[in-house]
Design a protein around this motif. Structure first.
Motif, PDB file in Angstrom:
ATOM      1  N   GLU A  26       0.847  -1.210   0.000  1.00 34.72           N
ATOM      2  CA  GLU A  26       0.000   0.000   0.000  1.00 34.72           C
ATOM      3  C   GLU A  26       0.880   1.257   0.000  1.00 34.72           C
ATOM      4  OE1 GLU A  26      -3.115  -0.075   2.965  1.00 34.72           O
ATOM      5  OE2 GLU A  26      -3.562   2.047   2.614  1.00 34.72           O
ATOM      6  N   ILE A  29       2.377   1.821  -3.463  1.00 36.75           N
ATOM      7  CA  ILE A  29       1.400   2.355  -4.427  1.00 36.75           C
ATOM      8  C   ILE A  29       1.144   3.836  -4.131  1.00 36.75           C
ATOM      9  CG2 ILE A  29      -0.976   2.178  -5.289  1.00 36.75           C
ATOM     10  CD1 ILE A  29      -0.852  -0.851  -4.572  1.00 36.75           C
ATOM     11  N   GLU A  30       0.980   4.148  -2.845  1.00 39.36           N
ATOM     12  CA  GLU A  30       0.678   5.535  -2.458  1.00 39.36           C
ATOM     13  C   GLU A  30       1.839   6.473  -2.789  1.00 39.36           C
ATOM     14  OE1 GLU A  30      -2.077   6.929  -1.275  1.00 39.36           O
ATOM     15  OE2 GLU A  30      -3.278   5.103  -1.076  1.00 39.36           O
ATOM     16  N   GLY A  32       3.545   6.723  -5.350  1.00 37.53           N
ATOM     17  CA  GLY A  32       3.458   7.220  -6.725  1.00 37.53           C
ATOM     18  C   GLY A  32       4.728   7.008  -7.543  1.00 37.53           C
ATOM     19  N   ALA A  99      -7.010  -3.104  -3.734  1.00 34.98           N
ATOM     20  CA  ALA A  99      -7.299  -2.146  -4.811  1.00 34.98           C
ATOM     21  C   ALA A  99      -8.795  -1.799  -4.844  1.00 34.98           C
ATOM     22  CB  ALA A  99      -6.865  -2.730  -6.156  1.00 34.98           C
ATOM     23  N   LYS A 102      -9.412   0.564  -1.967  1.00 29.67           N
ATOM     24  CA  LYS A 102      -8.751   1.875  -2.025  1.00 29.67           C
ATOM     25  C   LYS A 102      -8.962   2.597  -3.359  1.00 29.67           C
ATOM     26  CE  LYS A 102      -6.500   1.842   1.920  1.00 29.67           C
ATOM     27  NZ  LYS A 102      -6.395   2.974   2.853  1.00 29.67           N
ATOM     28  N   TYR A 104      -7.615   1.624  -6.280  1.00 29.50           N
ATOM     29  CA  TYR A 104      -6.442   1.528  -7.157  1.00 29.50           C
ATOM     30  C   TYR A 104      -6.827   0.853  -8.468  1.00 29.50           C
ATOM     31  CZ  TYR A 104      -3.888   2.226  -2.748  1.00 29.50           C
ATOM     32  OH  TYR A 104      -3.426   2.701  -1.548  1.00 29.50           O
ATOM     33  N   ARG A 105      -6.136   1.266  -9.527  1.00 30.17           N
ATOM     34  CA  ARG A 105      -6.433   0.741 -10.865  1.00 30.17           C
ATOM     35  C   ARG A 105      -5.440  -0.369 -11.239  1.00 30.17           C
ATOM     36  NH1 ARG A 105      -8.707   5.106 -14.003  1.00 30.17           N
ATOM     37  NH2 ARG A 105      -7.265   4.738 -15.732  1.00 30.17           N
ATOM     38  N   LEU A 106      -5.958  -1.487 -11.750  1.00 29.26           N
ATOM     39  CA  LEU A 106      -5.105  -2.626 -12.107  1.00 29.26           C
ATOM     40  C   LEU A 106      -5.022  -2.815 -13.613  1.00 29.26           C
ATOM     41  CD1 LEU A 106      -6.272  -5.516  -9.702  1.00 29.26           C
ATOM     42  CD2 LEU A 106      -4.728  -3.632  -9.236  1.00 29.26           C
ATOM     43  N   ASP A 158      -2.383   1.826 -11.370  1.00 26.40           N
ATOM     44  CA  ASP A 158      -1.546   1.952 -10.172  1.00 26.40           C
ATOM     45  C   ASP A 158      -0.732   0.678  -9.969  1.00 26.40           C
ATOM     46  OD1 ASP A 158      -2.617   4.520  -9.110  1.00 26.40           O
ATOM     47  OD2 ASP A 158      -4.482   3.365  -9.117  1.00 26.40           O
ATOM     48  N   VAL A 159      -1.298  -0.436 -10.452  1.00 19.35           N
ATOM     49  CA  VAL A 159      -0.630  -1.730 -10.296  1.00 19.35           C
ATOM     50  C   VAL A 159      -0.642  -2.452 -11.638  1.00 19.35           C
ATOM     51  CG1 VAL A 159      -0.670  -3.975  -9.125  1.00 19.35           C
ATOM     52  CG2 VAL A 159      -1.438  -1.933  -7.895  1.00 19.35           C
TER      53      VAL A 159
END
Ligand code: UDP
Length: 251
Positions: A26, A29-30, A32, A99, A102, A104-106, A158-159
């Motif tokens: 996490e 990812i945060e 950036g 994801a 939160k 987040y885009r995969l 993001d991932v």
């Protein structure tokens, strides 16, 4: 993220349990900033003995999760036990859960035609809020690289999960990490195949006995040659331990 790592046959492995690995993921990812995650198993450790580039990639990764029962046994035998196993397929599911929570885009890259799509469907069934912003099979050949990187960048994930098998997938990520601009890129091996249901994962009791490799060999017998790495791994680990005992006697 600072965390403890151990070395088995000179290959670095993060010593983190599942909650700690998810907290680290996490944070990555945060942040950036681009990071690479690898999931190490005995075949990786053996491949890294002869492949300096692969070994350096594992060392430089933000997280090198222990994916493989053999590593846990070897670590205990060598006197620096690993806390917990974090397999590629379980990590993909856990990151998907994170994801979805939160936002987040995969992006799912790799595996045979249609498998990443199937995998995406399964993940969406489990986590309806999940944003999967792209799936693409492609191939790890250099000629396709620019086009795939452009495709991924456009989707702004993001991932990024990459299923091109080790070590190709991990080298692909390392080569392209900076220009991809994805906070977290992870090599996932056969994880899409398992989640999509095109490969069958061993039942829990077989996993618990550490016999997942035997189950895999039964279903995918062509793996026998690759699995010769296992007895070699055991031999080298024995030698490493003997070396340690000798050092201890000397000093
Ligand atoms: N794969 C791929 N292109 C390639 C080589 C492999 O898409 O050129 C995929 C393959 O379909 C599978 C995954 O990469 O989904 C590798 O799976 P495997 O179980 O062999 O992973 P490993 O054991 O190497 O981690």
């Amino acid at each position: 993220m600072v965390h403890e790592s151990i070395a088995i046959l000179g290959v670095r492995i993060s010593n983190v349990d599942v909650p700690a690995s998810l907290a680290i993921i996490e944070g990555l990812i945060e942040s950036g900033i681009s990071h690479q995650l690898v999931t190490v198993n005995t075949e990786f450790v053996m491949a890294a003995q002869k492949d300096a580039e692969f070994k350096a990639i594992i060392h430089a990764a933000a997280l090198a999760l222990p994916d493989g029962f053999g590593l846990l046994l070897a670590a205990r035998f060598l006197g620096h036990p690993l806390k917990e196993r974090g397999t590629g397929v379980d990590t993909v599911q856990r990151v998907a859960e994170l994801a979805a929570r939160k936002g987040y885009r995969l992006f799912l890259l790799g595996a045979a035609e249609g498998v990443a799509d199937l995998c995406a469907q399964r993940l969406r069934d489990n986590y309806p809020n999940l944003q999967i912003v792209g799936t693409y099979a492609g191939s790890p050949v250099v000629e396709e690289e620019d086009r795939i990187v452009a495709l991924v960048k456009q989707a702004k994930p993001d991932v990024l999960f990459v299923a091109y098998g080790a070590p190709q997938q991990d080298k692909w990520i390392a080569r392209n990490l900076e220009r991809l601009g994805v906070p977290l890129a992870m090599g996932v091996g056969g994880a899409f195949d398992f989640i999509a249901g095109v490969a069958v994962r061993a039942p829990r009791w077989i996993q618990r006995l550490g016999l997942e490799w035997l189950h895999r060999l039964y279903h995918e017998p062509w793996r026998w040659r690759r699995m010769l790495a296992l007895p070699r791994f055991v031999g080298l680990v024995m030698r490493e331990r003997l070396g340690k005992i000798e050092d201890h006697v000397k000093y």
